[in-house]
Design a protein around this motif. Structure first.
Motif, mmCIF file in Angstrom:
data_model
loop_
_atom_site.group_PDB
_atom_site.id
_atom_site.type_symbol
_atom_site.label_atom_id
_atom_site.label_comp_id
_atom_site.label_asym_id
_atom_site.label_seq_id
_atom_site.Cartn_x
_atom_site.Cartn_y
_atom_site.Cartn_z
ATOM 1 N N ASN A 269 -46.106 4.054 -3.112
ATOM 2 C CA ASN A 269 -45.961 3.028 -4.286
ATOM 3 C C ASN A 269 -46.448 1.536 -3.798
ATOM 4 O O ASN A 269 -46.922 0.849 -4.665
ATOM 5 C CB ASN A 269 -44.386 2.679 -4.827
ATOM 6 C CG ASN A 269 -44.162 3.921 -5.599
ATOM 7 O OD1 ASN A 269 -44.879 4.789 -6.005
ATOM 8 N ND2 ASN A 269 -42.773 4.155 -5.380
ATOM 9 N N LYS A 270 -46.302 1.289 -2.585
ATOM 10 C CA LYS A 270 -46.802 0.088 -1.925
ATOM 11 C C LYS A 270 -48.202 0.164 -1.171
ATOM 12 O O LYS A 270 -48.747 -0.739 -1.122
ATOM 13 C CB LYS A 270 -45.645 -0.480 -1.092
ATOM 14 C CG LYS A 270 -44.358 -0.698 -1.646
ATOM 15 C CD LYS A 270 -43.385 -1.236 -0.607
ATOM 16 C CE LYS A 270 -43.526 -2.698 -0.293
ATOM 17 N NZ LYS A 270 -42.506 -2.995 0.839
ATOM 18 N N TYR A 271 -48.254 1.111 -0.431
ATOM 19 C CA TYR A 271 -49.480 1.414 0.418
ATOM 20 C C TYR A 271 -50.293 2.604 0.072
ATOM 21 O O TYR A 271 -50.545 3.764 1.037
ATOM 22 C CB TYR A 271 -48.910 1.250 1.927
ATOM 23 C CG TYR A 271 -47.879 0.501 2.238
ATOM 24 C CD1 TYR A 271 -48.411 -0.953 2.262
ATOM 25 C CD2 TYR A 271 -46.695 0.762 2.642
ATOM 26 C CE1 TYR A 271 -47.319 -1.894 2.657
ATOM 27 C CE2 TYR A 271 -45.694 -0.026 3.028
ATOM 28 C CZ TYR A 271 -46.107 -1.581 3.035
ATOM 29 O OH TYR A 271 -44.980 -2.506 3.362
ATOM 30 N N PHE A 272 -50.782 2.443 -1.121
ATOM 31 C CA PHE A 272 -51.582 3.727 -1.618
ATOM 32 C C PHE A 272 -52.730 3.981 -0.901
ATOM 33 O O PHE A 272 -52.760 5.261 -0.286
ATOM 34 C CB PHE A 272 -51.868 3.519 -3.075
ATOM 35 C CG PHE A 272 -52.817 4.541 -3.761
ATOM 36 C CD1 PHE A 272 -52.146 5.749 -4.159
ATOM 37 C CD2 PHE A 272 -54.181 4.479 -3.730
ATOM 38 C CE1 PHE A 272 -52.832 6.879 -4.836
ATOM 39 C CE2 PHE A 272 -54.800 5.640 -4.164
ATOM 40 C CZ PHE A 272 -54.151 6.773 -4.894
ATOM 41 N N GLU A 273 -53.572 3.021 -0.495
ATOM 42 C CA GLU A 273 -54.988 3.239 0.240
ATOM 43 C C GLU A 273 -54.705 3.656 1.672
ATOM 44 O O GLU A 273 -55.211 4.531 2.194
ATOM 45 C CB GLU A 273 -55.941 1.877 0.204
ATOM 46 C CG GLU A 273 -56.490 1.914 -1.345
ATOM 47 C CD GLU A 273 -57.362 0.875 -1.158
ATOM 48 O OE1 GLU A 273 -57.644 0.245 0.005
ATOM 49 O OE2 GLU A 273 -57.811 0.374 -2.452
ATOM 50 N N ALA A 274 -53.401 2.886 2.236
ATOM 51 C CA ALA A 274 -53.308 3.338 3.730
ATOM 52 C C ALA A 274 -52.785 4.807 3.836
ATOM 53 O O ALA A 274 -53.163 5.417 4.889
ATOM 54 C CB ALA A 274 -52.291 2.538 4.190
ATOM 55 N N LEU A 275 -51.907 5.291 3.033
ATOM 56 C CA LEU A 275 -51.651 6.772 2.694
ATOM 57 C C LEU A 275 -52.493 7.688 2.666
ATOM 58 O O LEU A 275 -52.623 8.729 3.364
ATOM 59 C CB LEU A 275 -50.378 6.984 1.827
ATOM 60 C CG LEU A 275 -49.843 8.306 1.701
ATOM 61 C CD1 LEU A 275 -49.203 8.719 3.151
ATOM 62 C CD2 LEU A 275 -48.675 8.172 0.862
#
Length: 285
Positions: A269-275
């Motif tokens: 929910n907070k780090y979509f692109e990083a995940l």
């Protein structure tokens, strides 16, 4: 533990059934993943061979259907309600605790907040009736053959290992989130540095054009030196940031990799692109 009664079951049986069905559930998840992917995947939130959601689910089902298990239709309805409530609650709680959507049925028809959907609720209902009517009779008969002292020793050992596994799993997710945060922060810095460099180049180019039109040779030379210096500064900074970013994404962590493979549709929910970057690196997509 035999003397402590929880509704119709002793504490001993509650814990024993929980462990057994948590293990059976893990086996089902592994078998399903093997069919879908053609390879072994250690499914579940924990590292060990257990899926607690199955253990909780079956124990609650056994209790909830004690007086109605001879009524097939009612057992099926109660099974759907119980399993759906457990799946919804588990998905909701895990998301609120760790800021990740571990599974998502939003793309399926008749879903509720993406945590549950009609298709799987019906499947769980059918499977639960089979467990209550057939499997549990076998499990119950087998567990009665285990001497009480031996059963307590086995249960005590497994519960200790389970607690250690839970602590380890929580630490893994928290470390995973820290890694995602760092990747996200570096990504933001790369974007900011790129934006600043673009603005500096644009500003200097406009100024250069104005002075060029005035035929200022001295300014041209000065401008070229300044622009080269600015580009070198920010390009070096961006290069270092990208190196750190790539190192973080490529860093090998067996537990993080297992987590991603266990939940291939996990979404942050907070780090979509990083995940998504870590998922590509772990799964090879």
């Amino acid at each position: 533990m035999e003397d402590i009664i929880i509704f119709n079951l002793s504490l001993y049986n509650v814990l024993l059934y929980f462990i057994i069905y948590a293990f059976i559930g893990w086996c089902i998840e592994v078998a399903y993943a093997a069919i879908m992917t053609g390879k072994f995947v250690n499914r579940g939130f924990l590292n060990g061979p257990v899926c607690p959601i199955y253990g909780f689910g079956v124990v609650i089902l056994i209790e909830a259907t004690t007086t109605i298990k001879n009524n097939l239709a009612l057992t099926f309805i109660v099974s759907i309600i119980v399993t759906s409530c457990i799946e919804f609650a588990t998905g909701f709680i895990l998301e609120k605790l760790f800021n990740h959507r571990w599974w998502d049925y939003s793309h399926r028809v008749f879903n509720l907040k993406g945590y549950i959907c009609l298709r799987f609720s019906l499947i769980w209902g059918i499977a639960s009736v089979f467990v209550v009517k057939v499997i549990h009779t076998l499990v119950s008969n087998v567990t009665k053959l285990i001497p009480e002292l031996l059963g307590n020793i086995i249960l005590g050992s497994i519960i200790i290992l389970l607690i250690i596994d839970i602590i380890s799993a929580v630490e893994t997710v928290l470390e995973f989130n820290v890694r995602l945060k760092k990747i996200d922060e570096i990504s933001a810095k790369i974007k900011d540095s790129s934006d600043v460099l673009a603005k500096e180049i644009s500003k200097n180019t406009i100024e250069f054009k104005r002075k060029y039109d005035e035929n200022s040779i001295e300014f041209k030379r000065k401008h070229e030196d300044e622009l080269t210096s600015i580009k070198r500064k920010y390009e070096n900074e961006i290069y270092e940031l990208k190196q750190n970013y790539n190192n973080l994404v490529a860093r090998k962590n067996i537990l993080h990799r297992r987590l991603i493979k266990a939940f291939p549709n996990i979404r942050s929910n907070k780090y979509f692109e990083a995940l998504e970057q870590l998922k590509k690196n772990a799964i090879g997509r």
